[in-house]
Design an enzyme around this catalytic site. Structure first.
Site, mmCIF file in Angstrom:
data_model
loop_
_atom_site.group_PDB
_atom_site.id
_atom_site.type_symbol
_atom_site.label_atom_id
_atom_site.label_comp_id
_atom_site.label_asym_id
_atom_site.label_seq_id
_atom_site.Cartn_x
_atom_site.Cartn_y
_atom_site.Cartn_z
ATOM 1 C CD GLU A 183 4.197 -11.247 7.312
ATOM 2 O OE1 GLU A 183 3.047 -10.762 7.272
ATOM 3 O OE2 GLU A 183 4.561 -12.178 6.570
ATOM 4 C CB SER A 238 5.237 1.033 13.818
ATOM 5 O OG SER A 238 3.965 1.039 14.435
ATOM 6 C CG PHE A 282 -1.612 1.229 1.568
ATOM 7 C CD1 PHE A 282 -2.315 1.945 0.608
ATOM 8 C CD2 PHE A 282 -1.588 1.708 2.874
ATOM 9 C CE1 PHE A 282 -2.981 3.125 0.946
ATOM 10 C CE2 PHE A 282 -2.239 2.874 3.213
ATOM 11 C CZ PHE A 282 -2.938 3.587 2.252
ATOM 12 C CG LEU A 301 8.263 1.242 2.826
ATOM 13 C CD1 LEU A 301 9.589 1.901 2.507
ATOM 14 C CD2 LEU A 301 7.222 1.645 1.768
ATOM 15 C CB ALA A 302 9.941 -5.647 3.287
ATOM 16 C CE1 TYR A 345 4.087 -4.180 12.455
ATOM 17 C CE2 TYR A 345 3.072 -2.552 13.900
ATOM 18 C CZ TYR A 345 3.643 -2.892 12.689
ATOM 19 O OH TYR A 345 3.768 -1.934 11.713
ATOM 20 C CG ASN A 397 -3.279 4.727 13.341
ATOM 21 O OD1 ASN A 397 -3.453 3.523 13.486
ATOM 22 N ND2 ASN A 397 -2.994 5.526 14.353
ATOM 23 C CE LYS A 424 7.726 -1.556 11.399
ATOM 24 N NZ LYS A 424 8.092 -1.923 9.999
#
Length: 372
Positions: A83, A124, A12, A80-81, A183, A212, A187
């Protein structure tokens, strides 16, 4: 800097970054594994890069040989890769740690002895855990945490050690990290790997902590993607948006075009290396407000949000960005506000097939005891 590798470039955010860089004269190579959960099974529509002049290599980031090939001849890397998904990371732990942290390690190993000038990694806002709070006297509280007993009693907001209510404040980069999910842990490991590597090998390194991200093109059928995509998918299928807790938790929503521009600026600006930088809108919205606004622009204002009154493990109450550092170091200023950008998102949703998997996501979390 003429040629740039974008890992995860078919995702995205990556697609917008490709367009942003091409408009400013960059040559692009993309490395992406095309994970089905994100891209779907039809590679012809969701997997192909934006244009034929993008050099595309399909590979998992842990394949050292193909990563080495992808790095040949490039001067900059946008990493950017990853999960993505707080809830899923709490039970697919090996998948997240392997892809995000080991994958980053392989990438960095292959960069050794290559003439890479700069790497920018997508981090993030989740690394903060709870955002910054202030006490009634105005003093900062950078380590606010909610007690499980209070959350179970539906007392959602953090309080000080003596029970004093705290007020959420814009979160700056000085706020200590507090890793509340697997997660978030991965990050933070990604950003620290990149910054440590950069210092050791003389490579300019930047970490962007994204809040977000929203906009047309997000994976509507992936229930672990952004909250606006989840709400869009539910509403498109005439289902109410599912909101955990009471809906008054606050978040910062930043448009994907602004994020793409931030990545370009992070590649170019001389003062950026060595820093972690928030990329958000600098505005706070309650989740219920977002769901209600989206329903209105989608023409489904009669569908009221489903307020669950339950909390997910790993969730936080409030976090929204202080973007002063992005302004100072990158010259970054958001151009697309949530209020004015939602109609474009709604129009795109109407033209896109969206499979609602929200109930499936909730069931998976509840079966593992991750909702209380």
């Amino acid at each position: 800097m003429k040629k740039v590798l974008i890992t995860g470039g078919c995702g995205f955010i990556g697609r917008y970054v490709i367009r942003e860089l091409q408009e400013h004269g960059y040559n692009i190579r993309v490395l992406d594994s095309l994970v089905e959960q994100v891209h779907g099974s039809d590679e012809g529509t969701s997997g192909a890069p934006l244009s034929e002049d993008v050099d595309f290599i399909r590979s998992d980031l842990r394949d050292a040989d193909l990563v080495a090939r992808a790095l040949d001849g490039v001067e900059g890397v946008l990493h950017l890769a990853a999960e993505v998904g707080v809830g899923q990371s709490m039970y697919e732990i090996a998948r997240y740690v392997g892809a995000n942290d080991l994958g980053t390690g392989v990438l960095l190993e292959q960069m050794i002895k290559r003439p890479i000038k700069r790497i920018v990694v997508a981090s993030s806002m989740s690394v903060y855990g709870e955002g910054l709070y202030v006490r009634p006297d105005g003093s900062r509280v950078g380590n606010a945490r909610r007690q499980a007993s209070r959350v179970k009693a539906m007392q959602w907001d953090p309080v000080d050690a003596d029970g004093t209510p705290l007020k959420p404040a814009p979160t700056d980069e000085e706020k200590p990290v507090d890793l509340a999910s697997i997660y978030a842990l991965t990050k933070y490991a990604q950003e620290r790997q990149v910054l440590i590597f950069g210092e050791a090998y003389g490579v300019e390194a930047v970490a962007l902590r994204l809040f977000n991200v929203f906009g047309p093109g997000q994976a509507l059928s992936n229930p672990y993607t952004g909250v606006l995509a989840n709400f869009s998918s539910r509403l498109a299928n005439d289902q109410p948006p599912m909101i955990f807790e009471d809906g008054n938790q606050q978040r910062d929503f930043v448009h994907v075009r602004d994020v793409a521009r931030a990545f370009r600026l992070a590649l170019e600006k001389p003062d950026a290396p060595g820093h972690v930088i928030n990329i958000g809108s600098g505005q706070a919205y309650t989740i219920t407000e977002v769901a209600t606004r989206l329903a209105e622009v989608m023409g489904k204002s009669e569908i009221m949000p489903d307020i669950l009154g339950k909390a997910r493990s790993g969730d936080i109450r409030n976090c929204f960005a202080d973007i002063s550092k992005a302004r100072d170091l990158l010259g970054f200023e958001p151009e697309h506000k949530l209020e004015t950008a939602l109609p474009e998102l709604a129009e795109w949703v109407r033209s896109t097939a969206a499979i609602d998997r929200g109930a499936e996501m909730r069931r998976q979390l509840e079966e593992r005891g991750l909702v209380s």
